[in-house]
Design a protein around this motif. Structure first.
Motif, PDB file in Angstrom:
ATOM      1  N   ALA A  90       0.838  -1.203   0.000  1.00  0.00           N
ATOM      2  CA  ALA A  90       0.000   0.000   0.000  1.00  0.00           C
ATOM      3  C   ALA A  90       0.874   1.253   0.000  1.00  0.00           C
ATOM      4  CB  ALA A  90      -0.921  -0.007   1.215  1.00  0.00           C
ATOM      5  N   LEU A  91       1.935   1.246   0.781  1.00  0.00           N
ATOM      6  CA  LEU A  91       2.830   2.394   0.818  1.00  0.00           C
ATOM      7  C   LEU A  91       3.553   2.579  -0.510  1.00  0.00           C
ATOM      8  CD1 LEU A  91       4.393   1.943   4.383  1.00  0.00           C
ATOM      9  CD2 LEU A  91       2.659   3.609   3.699  1.00  0.00           C
ATOM     10  N   ALA A  92       3.957   1.480  -1.117  1.00  0.00           N
ATOM     11  CA  ALA A  92       4.633   1.573  -2.414  1.00  0.00           C
ATOM     12  C   ALA A  92       3.735   2.243  -3.444  1.00  0.00           C
ATOM     13  CB  ALA A  92       5.050   0.183  -2.885  1.00  0.00           C
ATOM     14  N   ALA A  93       2.463   1.891  -3.417  1.00  0.00           N
ATOM     15  CA  ALA A  93       1.519   2.473  -4.373  1.00  0.00           C
ATOM     16  C   ALA A  93       1.384   3.978  -4.199  1.00  0.00           C
ATOM     17  CB  ALA A  93       0.150   1.801  -4.216  1.00  0.00           C
ATOM     18  N   ASP A  94       1.632   4.459  -2.968  1.00  0.00           N
ATOM     19  CA  ASP A  94       1.510   5.890  -2.682  1.00  0.00           C
ATOM     20  C   ASP A  94       2.862   6.604  -2.639  1.00  0.00           C
ATOM     21  OD1 ASP A  94      -1.231   5.747  -2.575  1.00  0.00           O
ATOM     22  OD2 ASP A  94      -1.323   5.502  -0.395  1.00  0.00           O
ATOM     23  N   GLY A  95       3.923   5.902  -3.026  1.00  0.00           N
ATOM     24  CA  GLY A  95       5.239   6.538  -3.081  1.00  0.00           C
ATOM     25  C   GLY A  95       5.866   6.802  -1.729  1.00  0.00           C
ATOM     26  N   ILE A  96       5.496   6.007  -0.725  1.00  0.00           N
ATOM     27  CA  ILE A  96       6.021   6.175   0.631  1.00  0.00           C
ATOM     28  C   ILE A  96       7.017   5.052   0.929  1.00  0.00           C
ATOM     29  CG2 ILE A  96       5.427   6.221   3.092  1.00  0.00           C
ATOM     30  CD1 ILE A  96       2.675   7.300   2.261  1.00  0.00           C
ATOM     31  N   ALA A  97       8.159   5.403   1.472  1.00  0.00           N
ATOM     32  CA  ALA A  97       9.196   4.412   1.757  1.00  0.00           C
ATOM     33  C   ALA A  97       8.804   3.513   2.918  1.00  0.00           C
ATOM     34  CB  ALA A  97      10.510   5.106   2.066  1.00  0.00           C
ATOM     35  N   TYR A  98       9.281   2.276   2.847  1.00  0.00           N
ATOM     36  CA  TYR A  98       9.143   1.338   3.961  1.00  0.00           C
ATOM     37  C   TYR A  98      10.554   0.941   4.379  1.00  0.00           C
ATOM     38  CZ  TYR A  98       7.614  -2.524   6.885  1.00  0.00           C
ATOM     39  OH  TYR A  98       7.388  -3.360   7.956  1.00  0.00           O
ATOM     40  N   VAL A  99      10.869   1.159   5.653  1.00  0.00           N
ATOM     41  CA  VAL A  99      12.221   0.934   6.162  1.00  0.00           C
ATOM     42  C   VAL A  99      12.178  -0.191   7.193  1.00  0.00           C
ATOM     43  CG1 VAL A  99      14.258   2.025   7.177  1.00  0.00           C
ATOM     44  CG2 VAL A  99      12.622   3.412   5.874  1.00  0.00           C
TER      45      VAL A  99
END
Length: 290
Positions: free
Chosen positions: A203-212
């Motif tokens: 879901a974050l990838a779809a919104d351009g948000i990084a996952y660390v």
């Protein structure tokens, strides 16, 4: 000579208006045992930071709670004045007690104090990225983060923080925070064996948000799995290399921050993360989480 960031595994990612290497470095292990006090070998700790920058890494993860103050002060001693391309992420929301515990500290006054402490120990006028740490040592806990995240948004408006992120949070808390201010990254425990955030990563990838993912190699309980050992043996690689390479391949928004207090291990981690996994390798590894 500094290695080109393009040669680091995974390339780069945009954290808001800041571009970072997807392969970063987590500084927690530069503190002493139990993340308390100075490192056993300060010269070796300084060498790790210099090597990270020399390799082209532009994303450092730290916190004034590490030590406390130890890692931030080491970063300042070694790297200040900071290169323009270096992005330093820090965390607030917990402090340290004399027993080495991590008591929560998320009241507005607590967060303001922690932001100012990070500014002082890092020697900057504005923090590149501040993650709000929620939950506790056992993981995320349900509950509103509105007051705490709202305080960080105020500090951002005051010019003390450039970008905001979240750490140790639930998917609902991510949604709540995004309704209050811009979130550029989420930092949760995640690795081959702990896949509870699979849906959130996507879901974050779809919104351009990084996952660390923190503890990408298992943390205090290193990853142990037959499939991991089998794939590593077949490829003539280490289990560490396979685990890091899998994370980079998992999604384009995953940013790695493996920590180490050894320059040799740092170089091994960078090289290992560039391992190429086949679709069959990935399918076998995906079975680890059950």
């Amino acid at each position: 000579m500094t290695t080109s960031t393009l040669s680091l595994p995974g390339g780069t990612w945009a954290l808001g208006d800041l571009t970072v290497t997807r392969f970063g470095y987590g500084a927690m292990q530069l503190a002493g045992p139990g993340v308390m006090g100075p490192p056993p070998d300060p010269d070796a700790a300084r060498a790790v930071l210099r090597t990270a920058v020399d390799l082209g890494i532009t994303h450092l993860d730290t916190s004034d709670a590490y030590g406390p103050r130890t890692t931030n002060e080491l970063i300042r001693q070694v790297l200040h004045p900071y290169p323009d391309h270096l992005v330093i992420a820090t965390k607030v929301g917990a402090t340290r007690d004399a027993q080495g515990g991590w008591p929560t500290a998320r009241r507005p006054a607590d967060l303001r104090r922690q932001v100012h402490e990070n500014l002082e120990s890092l020697g900057v006028d504005r923090l590149d990225l501040v993650d709000l740490r929620m939950g506790d040592a056992q993981g995320p806990r349900a509950g509103s983060l509105a007051e705490a995240f709202g305080t960080l948004v105020e500090l951002q408006r005051e010019g003390l923080v450039r970008h905001l992120g979240l750490s140790n949070v639930t998917a609902d808390q991510v949604t709540e925070a995004r309704g209050i201010g811009r979130v550029v990254c989420v930092q949760n425990m995640y690795n081959l064996a702990h896949r509870h955030d699979d849906a959130l990563v996507d879901a974050l990838a779809a919104d351009g948000i990084a996952y660390v993912p923190f503890f990408p190699l298992g943390g205090f309980t290193p990853l142990q799995a037959d499939a991991l050992a089998d794939v590593a043996a077949r490829l003539g690689a280490t289990r560490t290399a396979v685990a890091l390479a899998w994370l980079l391949r998992r999604s384009p928004n995953t940013l790695l921050i493996p920590g180490t207090s050894s320059t040799a291990h740092l170089r091994e981690n960078v090289a290992g993360a560039g391992l190429v996994l086949s679709d069959d390798d990935v399918a076998e590894l995906d079975g680890i989480a059950g």
